[in-house]
Design a protein around this motif. Sequence first.
Motif, PDB file in Angstrom:
ATOM      1  N   HIS A 180     -30.410 -21.478  39.784  1.00 59.99           N
ATOM      2  CA  HIS A 180     -30.831 -21.877  38.448  1.00 59.99           C
ATOM      3  C   HIS A 180     -32.337 -22.138  38.476  1.00 59.99           C
ATOM      4  N   VAL A 181     -33.047 -21.533  37.534  1.00 61.23           N
ATOM      5  CA  VAL A 181     -34.507 -21.562  37.523  1.00 61.23           C
ATOM      6  C   VAL A 181     -34.988 -21.836  36.107  1.00 61.23           C
ATOM      7  N   LEU A 182     -36.079 -22.578  35.987  1.00 56.24           N
ATOM      8  CA  LEU A 182     -36.779 -22.662  34.709  1.00 56.24           C
ATOM      9  C   LEU A 182     -37.925 -21.668  34.741  1.00 56.24           C
ATOM     10  N   ASP A 183     -37.903 -20.717  33.828  1.00 57.21           N
ATOM     11  CA  ASP A 183     -38.972 -19.722  33.723  1.00 57.21           C
ATOM     12  C   ASP A 183     -39.996 -20.140  32.681  1.00 57.21           C
ATOM     13  N   GLY A 222     -32.321 -17.310  36.343  1.00 60.16           N
ATOM     14  CA  GLY A 222     -31.744 -17.284  37.674  1.00 60.16           C
ATOM     15  C   GLY A 222     -30.468 -16.462  37.722  1.00 60.16           C
ATOM     16  N   THR A 223     -30.084 -16.054  38.928  1.00 56.35           N
ATOM     17  CA  THR A 223     -28.904 -15.201  39.079  1.00 56.35           C
ATOM     18  C   THR A 223     -27.620 -15.903  38.666  1.00 56.35           C
ATOM     19  N   ALA A 224     -27.623 -17.232  38.597  1.00 56.19           N
ATOM     20  CA  ALA A 224     -26.497 -17.962  38.006  1.00 56.19           C
ATOM     21  C   ALA A 224     -26.845 -18.418  36.593  1.00 56.19           C
ATOM     22  N   GLY A 225     -28.000 -19.068  36.423  1.00 50.95           N
ATOM     23  CA  GLY A 225     -28.376 -19.610  35.124  1.00 50.95           C
ATOM     24  C   GLY A 225     -28.579 -18.550  34.060  1.00 50.95           C
ATOM     25  N   GLY A 226     -29.264 -17.477  34.394  1.00 53.22           N
ATOM     26  CA  GLY A 226     -29.492 -16.414  33.425  1.00 53.22           C
ATOM     27  C   GLY A 226     -28.210 -15.695  33.047  1.00 53.22           C
ATOM     28  N   THR A 227     -27.353 -15.478  34.030  1.00 56.38           N
ATOM     29  CA  THR A 227     -26.059 -14.851  33.758  1.00 56.38           C
ATOM     30  C   THR A 227     -25.205 -15.732  32.862  1.00 56.38           C
ATOM     31  N   ALA A 228     -25.281 -17.043  33.079  1.00 58.75           N
ATOM     32  CA  ALA A 228     -24.528 -17.981  32.249  1.00 58.75           C
ATOM     33  C   ALA A 228     -24.917 -17.858  30.775  1.00 58.75           C
ATOM     34  N   LEU A 229     -26.215 -17.722  30.501  1.00 59.46           N
ATOM     35  CA  LEU A 229     -26.687 -17.631  29.119  1.00 59.46           C
ATOM     36  C   LEU A 229     -26.031 -16.477  28.375  1.00 59.46           C
ATOM     37  N   THR A 230     -26.034 -15.291  28.993  1.00 61.13           N
ATOM     38  CA  THR A 230     -25.503 -14.119  28.306  1.00 61.13           C
ATOM     39  C   THR A 230     -23.987 -14.129  28.267  1.00 61.13           C
ATOM     40  N   LEU A 231     -23.343 -14.640  29.304  1.00 64.36           N
ATOM     41  CA  LEU A 231     -21.884 -14.772  29.260  1.00 64.36           C
ATOM     42  C   LEU A 231     -21.449 -15.650  28.087  1.00 64.36           C
TER      43      LEU A 231
END
Length: 309
Positions: free
Chosen positions: A9-12, A39-48
């Motif tokens: 999880h990352v803040l961009d 992030g590979t978890a955080g960014g995926t969570a958003l679109t899911l």
Amino acid sequence: MKVVTMGVHVLDVLVRPVEAIPEGQGATLVEDIRMTAAGTAGGTALTLAKLGASVRSAGAVGSDPTGDLLLQLLGRAGVDTEFLVRRGDTATSASILPIRPNGDRPSLHLLGANITYGLDDVPWDAVAEATHLHLGGPELIGVDVATRILSHAKDHGTVTSVDLLAPGALGSFEQIEAALPYVDHLLPNEDQVLGFTGEDDLLTGARKLLAAGAGVVAVTRGGDGALVVTAEGAEPVPAFMIDVVDTTGCGDAFSAGYLRGVSLGRPPGDAAVLGSAAAALVAQGLGSDHGDFDLAAADEFAATAKART
């Protein structure tokens, strides 16, 4: 679909457009500066979440203002952040991304708390109760930890998926080999397939991953679309023709679309089409959270947009 998105999880912080960094203490005006969860978890969570999944994120962030904002952004998007543990002695992972006019995104990155996530932090019951577990960046927590988590999910009938984080040049087969028998869907990019397997040919590399135990390998290839490789063969999936603003989060959006398709019973090739559509919708704006779309809108885009050939 009840999914746990676990890992990075990352803040961009995104700045656009940036053609060059001013010298010395010089300054230049830009059109936009945004902060997004990623992030590979955080960014995926958003679109899911946009695509209608029930999403719970798990990982490690700092007990700092950056972490506060990251959790706020995820929560606003409909992601349950209960299982994001807070670290008092480590900063939240963050990136500064100067976006070039063509959409390219060099990165200044702080690893932060992501690398501190371990077995004591895992919400084992939530993983067992989920229909899907998506593990983003397993190489950061180590293959032994990743294998334990994925095997627990498989033991409880949870569909598993993995997306890699490290560039291919930094990857090795030993970093992921032990976990592959517990991975139903592996979602790397082309560079990672070649780098982690040590092969020179994409299809050969993907087949090496299958031989080691992965169920399906769906490889993203940027503007060239995706390649879905199974024991039955390989299926190319074209990208869609769009005006690219920013490629940040496109791989994560592909993962989300692909996994949502899988959850709906679509075969891997059709799931990858939904993944490509989600990636194209995100790429038309700034940041991993771009786009006000849902599953119906993504499917409509996939049906009407022109594929890149």
